[in-house]
Design a protein around this motif. Structure first.
Motif, PDB file in Angstrom:
ATOM      1  N   HIS A 177       1.286  18.776   0.471  1.00 36.89           N
ATOM      2  CA  HIS A 177       1.656  17.971  -0.701  1.00 36.89           C
ATOM      3  C   HIS A 177       2.422  18.814  -1.729  1.00 36.89           C
ATOM      4  O   HIS A 177       3.391  18.336  -2.325  1.00 36.89           O
ATOM      5  CB  HIS A 177       0.420  17.331  -1.340  1.00 36.89           C
ATOM      6  CG  HIS A 177      -0.116  16.177  -0.557  1.00 36.89           C
ATOM      7  ND1 HIS A 177       0.621  15.069  -0.203  1.00 36.89           N
ATOM      8  CD2 HIS A 177      -1.357  15.958  -0.046  1.00 36.89           C
ATOM      9  CE1 HIS A 177      -0.117  14.223   0.480  1.00 36.89           C
ATOM     10  NE2 HIS A 177      -1.331  14.748   0.598  1.00 36.89           N
ATOM     11  N   GLU A 221      -4.038  12.450  10.014  1.00 36.86           N
ATOM     12  CA  GLU A 221      -4.136  10.988   9.947  1.00 36.86           C
ATOM     13  C   GLU A 221      -5.210  10.547   8.955  1.00 36.86           C
ATOM     14  O   GLU A 221      -5.012   9.577   8.216  1.00 36.86           O
ATOM     15  CB  GLU A 221      -4.406  10.415  11.343  1.00 36.86           C
ATOM     16  CG  GLU A 221      -3.202  10.546  12.251  1.00 36.86           C
ATOM     17  CD  GLU A 221      -3.447  10.102  13.670  1.00 36.86           C
ATOM     18  OE1 GLU A 221      -2.447   9.794  14.344  1.00 36.86           O
ATOM     19  OE2 GLU A 221      -4.612  10.071  14.133  1.00 36.86           O
ATOM     20  N   LYS A 222      -6.315  11.250   8.928  1.00 45.08           N
ATOM     21  CA  LYS A 222      -7.396  10.942   7.981  1.00 45.08           C
ATOM     22  C   LYS A 222      -6.938  11.138   6.534  1.00 45.08           C
ATOM     23  O   LYS A 222      -7.474  10.533   5.617  1.00 45.08           O
ATOM     24  CB  LYS A 222      -8.595  11.837   8.281  1.00 45.08           C
ATOM     25  CG  LYS A 222      -9.833  11.536   7.487  1.00 45.08           C
ATOM     26  CD  LYS A 222     -10.988  12.370   7.970  1.00 45.08           C
ATOM     27  CE  LYS A 222     -11.340  13.342   6.875  1.00 45.08           C
ATOM     28  NZ  LYS A 222     -12.464  14.210   7.186  1.00 45.08           N
ATOM     29  N   ASN A 223      -5.904  11.965   6.353  1.00 45.42           N
ATOM     30  CA  ASN A 223      -5.398  12.275   5.022  1.00 45.42           C
ATOM     31  C   ASN A 223      -4.069  11.589   4.713  1.00 45.42           C
ATOM     32  O   ASN A 223      -3.287  12.072   3.882  1.00 45.42           O
ATOM     33  CB  ASN A 223      -5.280  13.792   4.861  1.00 45.42           C
ATOM     34  CG  ASN A 223      -6.626  14.432   4.644  1.00 45.42           C
ATOM     35  OD1 ASN A 223      -7.160  14.401   3.542  1.00 45.42           O
ATOM     36  ND2 ASN A 223      -7.203  14.980   5.699  1.00 45.42           N
ATOM     37  N   GLY A 224      -3.803  10.470   5.369  1.00 44.11           N
ATOM     38  CA  GLY A 224      -2.675   9.625   4.996  1.00 44.11           C
ATOM     39  C   GLY A 224      -1.353   9.892   5.686  1.00 44.11           C
ATOM     40  O   GLY A 224      -0.324   9.349   5.279  1.00 44.11           O
ATOM     41  N   PHE A 225      -1.342  10.669   6.742  1.00 45.91           N
ATOM     42  CA  PHE A 225      -0.114  10.923   7.477  1.00 45.91           C
ATOM     43  C   PHE A 225      -0.046  10.019   8.706  1.00 45.91           C
ATOM     44  O   PHE A 225      -1.072   9.699   9.309  1.00 45.91           O
ATOM     45  CB  PHE A 225      -0.042  12.391   7.935  1.00 45.91           C
ATOM     46  CG  PHE A 225       0.182  13.355   6.812  1.00 45.91           C
ATOM     47  CD1 PHE A 225       1.445  13.864   6.554  1.00 45.91           C
ATOM     48  CD2 PHE A 225      -0.864  13.746   5.990  1.00 45.91           C
ATOM     49  CE1 PHE A 225       1.651  14.745   5.518  1.00 45.91           C
ATOM     50  CE2 PHE A 225      -0.666  14.634   4.948  1.00 45.91           C
ATOM     51  CZ  PHE A 225       0.598  15.128   4.705  1.00 45.91           C
ATOM     52  N   LYS A 226       1.152   9.620   9.064  1.00 48.87           N
ATOM     53  CA  LYS A 226       1.385   8.881  10.298  1.00 48.87           C
ATOM     54  C   LYS A 226       1.979   9.894  11.266  1.00 48.87           C
ATOM     55  O   LYS A 226       3.116  10.333  11.098  1.00 48.87           O
ATOM     56  CB  LYS A 226       2.339   7.717  10.069  1.00 48.87           C
ATOM     57  CG  LYS A 226       2.584   6.897  11.305  1.00 48.87           C
ATOM     58  CD  LYS A 226       3.509   5.733  11.015  1.00 48.87           C
ATOM     59  CE  LYS A 226       3.755   4.964  12.295  1.00 48.87           C
ATOM     60  NZ  LYS A 226       4.768   3.916  12.062  1.00 48.87           N
ATOM     61  N   ALA A 246       2.491   5.818   4.322  1.00 49.40           N
ATOM     62  CA  ALA A 246       2.040   7.038   4.983  1.00 49.40           C
ATOM     63  C   ALA A 246       3.221   8.002   5.083  1.00 49.40           C
ATOM     64  O   ALA A 246       4.382   7.596   5.127  1.00 49.40           O
ATOM     65  CB  ALA A 246       1.510   6.708   6.373  1.00 49.40           C
ATOM     66  N   ALA A 258       0.854  -1.186   0.000  1.00 48.87           N
ATOM     67  CA  ALA A 258       0.000   0.000   0.000  1.00 48.87           C
ATOM     68  C   ALA A 258       0.892   1.239   0.000  1.00 48.87           C
ATOM     69  O   ALA A 258       2.065   1.177   0.340  1.00 48.87           O
ATOM     70  CB  ALA A 258      -0.888  -0.010   1.235  1.00 48.87           C
ATOM     71  N   PHE A 259       0.325   2.358  -0.405  1.00 49.93           N
ATOM     72  CA  PHE A 259       1.084   3.595  -0.386  1.00 49.93           C
ATOM     73  C   PHE A 259       1.541   3.867   1.039  1.00 49.93           C
ATOM     74  O   PHE A 259       0.773   3.735   1.982  1.00 49.93           O
ATOM     75  CB  PHE A 259       0.237   4.763  -0.902  1.00 49.93           C
ATOM     76  CG  PHE A 259      -0.037   4.674  -2.374  1.00 49.93           C
ATOM     77  CD1 PHE A 259       0.958   4.957  -3.290  1.00 49.93           C
ATOM     78  CD2 PHE A 259      -1.288   4.296  -2.838  1.00 49.93           C
ATOM     79  CE1 PHE A 259       0.709   4.877  -4.649  1.00 49.93           C
ATOM     80  CE2 PHE A 259      -1.544   4.209  -4.194  1.00 49.93           C
ATOM     81  CZ  PHE A 259      -0.536   4.502  -5.095  1.00 49.93           C
ATOM     82  N   ASN A 263       5.338  10.339   7.279  1.00 49.60           N
ATOM     83  CA  ASN A 263       5.624  10.514   8.697  1.00 49.60           C
ATOM     84  C   ASN A 263       5.669  11.982   9.058  1.00 49.60           C
ATOM     85  O   ASN A 263       6.227  12.801   8.330  1.00 49.60           O
ATOM     86  CB  ASN A 263       6.955   9.864   9.071  1.00 49.60           C
ATOM     87  CG  ASN A 263       6.897   8.363   8.981  1.00 49.60           C
ATOM     88  OD1 ASN A 263       5.916   7.749   9.375  1.00 49.60           O
ATOM     89  ND2 ASN A 263       7.940   7.756   8.459  1.00 49.60           N
TER      90      ASN A 263
END
Length: 137
Positions: free
Chosen positions: A88, A39-44, A17, A14-15, A19
């Motif tokens: 981004h 987090e909801k937008n793909g960040f850890k 995340a 998977a893509f 950090n």
């Protein structure tokens, strides 16, 4: 052939995340909302409580355009409630700046209330005495 394609598709990772380390006051509720937004937008996100935010902002170059929390993503500082599209853009373009900021605590920013697209000014963190616009989100 379809089975082979499906196996190859499912075996791909998977893509990853992105950090991020977010420094915040331990009692700030809007900072927690921003963590959830990232987090909801793909960040850890690793959230770190700090009682000396002013020193962190000086260290990471965001003291002039400060907000309530300071995030480090790679080599960049993301100060305040910056929308994901601006982050981004920063990571894609890789400009020679310290980072970006949504100074203060704008009510139309992620984690602060309903976002109003096209109304939030994001500034570069750099050496200039005058804030330089990075994007409008």
């Amino acid at each position: 052939m379809k089975k082979l394609f499906l196996v190859l598709l499912l075996s791909q990772p998977a893509f990853a995340a992105i950090n991020a380390t977010l420094y915040k006051d331990p009692h700030c509720g809007c900072c927690e909302e921003y963590v959830k937004y990232l987090e909801k937008n793909g960040f850890k996100v690793k959230a770190v409580n700090s009682t000396d935010m002013s020193s962190l902002k000086k260290q990471y170059g965001s003291a002039q355009l400060a907000s309530c929390h300071t995030t480090r993503i790679g080599q960049y500082t993301v100060e305040g409630h910056v929308p994901v599209p601006a982050i981004h853009k920063l990571l894609k373009e890789k400009p020679q700046i310290a980072g970006i900021s949504a100074p203060g605590m704008p009510q139309n920013s992620p984690g602060m209330g309903p976002e109003i697209k096209g109304s939030l000014k994001i500034y570069e963190l750099g050496q200039s005495a005058e804030p330089k616009l990075f994007s409008i989100e």
